[in-house]
Design a protein around this motif. Structure first.
Motif, PDB file in Angstrom:
ATOM      1  N   LEU A 185       0.822  -1.208   0.000  1.00  0.00           N
ATOM      2  CA  LEU A 185       0.000   0.000   0.000  1.00  0.00           C
ATOM      3  C   LEU A 185       0.858   1.261   0.000  1.00  0.00           C
ATOM      4  N   PHE A 186       2.040   1.185   0.600  1.00  0.00           N
ATOM      5  CA  PHE A 186       2.868   2.391   0.740  1.00  0.00           C
ATOM      6  C   PHE A 186       3.530   2.809  -0.567  1.00  0.00           C
ATOM      7  N   PHE A 187       3.406   2.000  -1.609  1.00  0.00           N
ATOM      8  CA  PHE A 187       3.885   2.402  -2.930  1.00  0.00           C
ATOM      9  C   PHE A 187       2.815   3.172  -3.713  1.00  0.00           C
ATOM     10  N   ALA A 188       1.665   3.407  -3.105  1.00  0.00           N
ATOM     11  CA  ALA A 188       0.548   4.054  -3.794  1.00  0.00           C
ATOM     12  C   ALA A 188       0.876   5.435  -4.375  1.00  0.00           C
ATOM     13  N   PRO A 189       1.775   6.241  -3.782  1.00  0.00           N
ATOM     14  CA  PRO A 189       2.092   7.545  -4.411  1.00  0.00           C
ATOM     15  C   PRO A 189       2.569   7.434  -5.855  1.00  0.00           C
ATOM     16  N   LEU A 190       2.976   6.244  -6.297  1.00  0.00           N
ATOM     17  CA  LEU A 190       3.366   6.068  -7.697  1.00  0.00           C
ATOM     18  C   LEU A 190       2.220   6.444  -8.634  1.00  0.00           C
ATOM     19  N   LEU A 191       0.986   6.270  -8.194  1.00  0.00           N
ATOM     20  CA  LEU A 191      -0.173   6.519  -9.043  1.00  0.00           C
ATOM     21  C   LEU A 191      -0.410   8.004  -9.289  1.00  0.00           C
ATOM     22  N   LEU A 192       0.365   8.847  -8.647  1.00  0.00           N
ATOM     23  CA  LEU A 192       0.278  10.283  -8.945  1.00  0.00           C
ATOM     24  C   LEU A 192       0.742  10.590 -10.363  1.00  0.00           C
ATOM     25  N   THR A 193       1.342   9.615 -11.028  1.00  0.00           N
ATOM     26  CA  THR A 193       1.760   9.827 -12.414  1.00  0.00           C
ATOM     27  C   THR A 193       0.572  10.192 -13.310  1.00  0.00           C
ATOM     28  N   MET A 194      -0.611   9.720 -12.977  1.00  0.00           N
ATOM     29  CA  MET A 194      -1.787  10.096 -13.765  1.00  0.00           C
ATOM     30  C   MET A 194      -2.070  11.583 -13.639  1.00  0.00           C
ATOM     31  N   ALA A 195      -1.866  12.124 -12.444  1.00  0.00           N
ATOM     32  CA  ALA A 195      -2.167  13.540 -12.215  1.00  0.00           C
ATOM     33  C   ALA A 195      -1.182  14.463 -12.917  1.00  0.00           C
ATOM     34  N   VAL A 196       0.054  14.012 -13.164  1.00  0.00           N
ATOM     35  CA  VAL A 196       1.060  14.888 -13.780  1.00  0.00           C
ATOM     36  C   VAL A 196       1.109  14.737 -15.293  1.00  0.00           C
ATOM     37  N   LEU A 197       0.255  13.895 -15.861  1.00  0.00           N
ATOM     38  CA  LEU A 197       0.172  13.841 -17.323  1.00  0.00           C
ATOM     39  C   LEU A 197      -0.346  15.175 -17.849  1.00  0.00           C
ATOM     40  N   PRO A 198       0.148  15.614 -19.007  1.00  0.00           N
ATOM     41  CA  PRO A 198      -0.319  16.891 -19.567  1.00  0.00           C
ATOM     42  C   PRO A 198      -1.827  16.875 -19.802  1.00  0.00           C
ATOM     43  N   ILE A 199      -2.470  17.979 -19.495  1.00  0.00           N
ATOM     44  CA  ILE A 199      -3.918  18.095 -19.680  1.00  0.00           C
ATOM     45  C   ILE A 199      -4.201  18.402 -21.145  1.00  0.00           C
ATOM     46  N   LYS A 200      -4.924  17.513 -21.788  1.00  0.00           N
ATOM     47  CA  LYS A 200      -5.311  17.709 -23.176  1.00  0.00           C
ATOM     48  C   LYS A 200      -6.829  17.648 -23.270  1.00  0.00           C
TER      49      LYS A 200
ATOM     50  N   PHE B 117      10.246   6.413  -1.113  1.00  0.00           N
ATOM     51  CA  PHE B 117      10.504   6.973   0.219  1.00  0.00           C
ATOM     52  C   PHE B 117       9.367   6.627   1.171  1.00  0.00           C
ATOM     53  N   SER B 118       8.129   6.636   0.671  1.00  0.00           N
ATOM     54  CA  SER B 118       6.985   6.279   1.507  1.00  0.00           C
ATOM     55  C   SER B 118       7.129   4.858   2.026  1.00  0.00           C
ATOM     56  N   SER B 119       7.497   3.917   1.142  1.00  0.00           N
ATOM     57  CA  SER B 119       7.662   2.527   1.554  1.00  0.00           C
ATOM     58  C   SER B 119       8.842   2.371   2.514  1.00  0.00           C
ATOM     59  N   PHE B 120       9.937   3.055   2.214  1.00  0.00           N
ATOM     60  CA  PHE B 120      11.125   2.960   3.062  1.00  0.00           C
ATOM     61  C   PHE B 120      10.850   3.516   4.453  1.00  0.00           C
ATOM     62  N   ALA B 121      10.186   4.682   4.527  1.00  0.00           N
ATOM     63  CA  ALA B 121       9.884   5.294   5.819  1.00  0.00           C
ATOM     64  C   ALA B 121       8.928   4.407   6.616  1.00  0.00           C
ATOM     65  N   ALA B 122       7.939   3.804   5.924  1.00  0.00           N
ATOM     66  CA  ALA B 122       6.996   2.930   6.625  1.00  0.00           C
ATOM     67  C   ALA B 122       7.711   1.699   7.191  1.00  0.00           C
TER      68      ALA B 122
ATOM     69  N   PRO C  37      11.790  -5.082  -2.482  1.00  0.00           N
ATOM     70  CA  PRO C  37      11.337  -4.342  -3.667  1.00  0.00           C
ATOM     71  C   PRO C  37      12.135  -3.074  -3.919  1.00  0.00           C
ATOM     72  N   LEU C  38      12.511  -2.376  -2.854  1.00  0.00           N
ATOM     73  CA  LEU C  38      13.301  -1.149  -3.014  1.00  0.00           C
ATOM     74  C   LEU C  38      14.692  -1.466  -3.556  1.00  0.00           C
TER      75      LEU C  38
END
Length: 553
Positions: free
Chosen positions: A199-214, A332-337, A352-353
């Protein structure tokens, strides 16, 4: 450069990458695939209950039953999610019944091989075959990778899904293909069915938010909202199972079997950081460190200082982009957790890291190789190649538990892998028991893990502990001790079912016979005195013993 020379260079690069991949696969074969588990103690699936419960759940699934473990006649929930047992099903179908206990090992060997090929294919798709070959070689010689590729635990399956999620997230962002980010979310969600810590790898999914808005902003918002939905749907099997078994999606088998830790401890606290960080530092600085699962399936070393240094050098070769930011935040989220986790000293949590760090470690090596073939001499390039060689050889490092020497090569030790010279006594004992008494199924009391016995013994046999000395005694909900053992035996005697006791040796029988339930009018009698690998007692009426003695006279 002419078109011919470009094509020639591309062909040379591809064949160079294939040659490196072949080296990685050759090492993997000798370090992992060649192992004859029957000549080790590993088929006992111990000493921890992880592998035993994985195997028991897989057997239940293969028979069309709910993923559960069995103790006596009771079907009970497992401590661990059913994702990894589900991956064992193909091997349970392939292997003969007598070798079914090897299914966890064969599954990990297959997943490790698939991960190696996936890493090379990813870089080959990016037109970087040499980099892919170097990455595959670094992965194959990473101690944590080959150690857990020959284990019976779930680490490699989690790593495959997490690494695949990172690959698809990168491709989705680079090529601006949203469906690839959805695949990444699905892989990450599926990994929760194997290990909740994913679950702590979930910030990876922020890649959808940083895709260019078209186009319309509303469409972008909908995609951003859909990604966590895909993630939750992929993770839903374990959430639904937890809800059915424990009446909450956030409760697990640990709350059922070991509730003390959840009641008396907070699982994540900052005060755990010094202890967990200290253990990582001891391995990095080649000091003796605690015993863990890596000592069962290898030398106990998960990474070497040369690999970490090479990864740190690779940080200077990285180009800043949005994917790097999302990936670093997830890592970093996974490592800190893991550092703040109550059981964060277990280095399996960091595997995994370590595998993801290969993406950094391979960058300076590729640069150094290009300089070498371009004829440009560079002291720094030579230093990088020396560091790469040290990382692949795993030198210097420490092998074993509480050893002093640090001049070990992990690659050499991997090729000479051996566990305790003793044979798998628990596996041999249950096999002898099943063959000796296959025509007389009944109840079996033993100190051998009852979950293990119930998964391996032929149908008709049911195993239970002798008394309260077993791995499952900490539950507040389910209890099994002397009164339960006696009640179980008496109930089966009224049904005219045979009752046996199984010991792994006659010496153990002599030490533990006094713990067996005592029933009026019955005595425990040795079934066969000719086998030195196991001892079987049968609960027999005293009248039959007397008549048997008179017949012998």
């Amino acid at each position: 450069m002419t078109e011919f020379s470009k094509r020639d260079l591309a062909n040379r690069s591809f064949f160079g990458g294939l040659l490196l991949l072949l080296c990685a696969l050759t090492f993997y074969y000798f370090a992992v695939l060649r192992i004859d588990y029957q000549k080790t103690a590993l088929p006992d699936l111990g000493p921890y209950p992880d592998a035993t419960e994985y195997f028991a759940q897989a057997k239940a699934l293969s028979e069309g039953r709910w993923p559960s473990i069995q103790i006596g006649y009771e079907k009970l929930p497992s401590r661990y999610p059913p994702g990894y047992p589900a991956l064992m099903l193909p091997w349970l179908k392939i292997l003969p019944q007598t070798h079914s206990v090897l299914a966890p090992f064969r599954t990990n060997q297959t997943i490790g091989l698939l991960l190696l090929l996936t890493v090379f294919t990813f870089y080959a798709y990016l037109a970087m075959p040499v980099t892919g070959g170097l990455a595959a070689l670094l992965l194959a010689t990473l101690p944590g990778f080959f150690t857990f590729s020959r284990s019976s635990l779930s680490e490699m399956s989690v790593c495959l899904l997490i690494v695949t999620a990172f690959m698809f997230a990168y491709l989705g962002l680079q090529e601006e293909r949203r469906w690839k980010i959805y695949v990444s979310a699905a892989c990450l969600g599926l990994s929760l069915n194997i290990r909740i810590q994913s679950l702590f790898f979930a910030p990876l999914l922020l890649t959808m938010a940083v895709l260019p808005i078209k186009g319309m902003r509303l469409r972008w918002w909908l995609h951003c909202a859909a990604v966590p939905v895909v993630f939750v749907l992929a993770a839903s099997p374990v959430l639904v199972l937890n809800t059915i078994q424990f009446h909450s999606p956030f409760k697990t088998g640990y709350d059922f079997w070991i509730p003390y830790f959840g009641e008396k401890h907070l699982f994540f606290l900052l005060r755990y950081v010094p202890r967990n960080a200290g253990d990582l530092w001891r391995e990095l600085s080649l000091q003796p460190h605690m015993y863990d699962a890596a000592n069962i399936f290898g030398t106990g070393t998960s990474f070497v200082p040369a690999f970490v240094l090479l990864s740190c050098v690779g940080m200077f070769f990285v180009r800043l982009n949005w994917f790097l930011g999302c990936g670093l935040l997830a890592g970093f989220s996974s490592f800190a957790a893991a550092l703040c986790f109550l059981f964060g000293q277990d280095e399996r949590l960091y595997l995994p890291l370590l595998i993801l760090l290969i993406g950094f470690a391979v960058l300076p090596v590729t640069w150094a190789v290009n300089n070498l073939f371009a004829g440009r001499r560079s002291i720094f390039a030579l230093a990088v190649l020396v560091l790469f060689a040290a990382a692949c050889l795993g030198y210097p490092s420490r092998s074993g538990y509480k050893t002093r020497d640090i001049d070990r090569s992990q690659a050499w030790d991997a090729l000479h892998f051996s566990t305790s010279p003793r044979e798998p006594i628990q596996f041999a004992a249950q096999r002898y028991f099943g063959m000796r008494l296959q025509q007389e199924p009944g109840i079996v009391l033993s100190d051998v893990d009852p979950v293990y016995l119930n998964a391996l013994l032929p149908s008709g046999f049911v195993a239970a502990p002798i008394d309260g000395k077993h791995h499952y005694k900490w539950s507040y909900t389910w209890r099994y001790d002397r009164p339960q053992a006696l009640a179980l035996v008496q109930r089966r005697l009224t049904q005219s079912l045979p009752v046996y006791a199984l010991f792994v040796s006659k010496r153990e029988m002599e030490e533990k016979t006094s713990r067996l339930p005592r029933v009026d009018g019955y005595d425990w009698v040795l079934v066969d005195d000719s086998n030195a690998k196991a001892a079987i007692l049968k609960l027999t009426p005293k009248s039959k013993q007397a008549s048997g003695s008179r017949s012998a006279s």
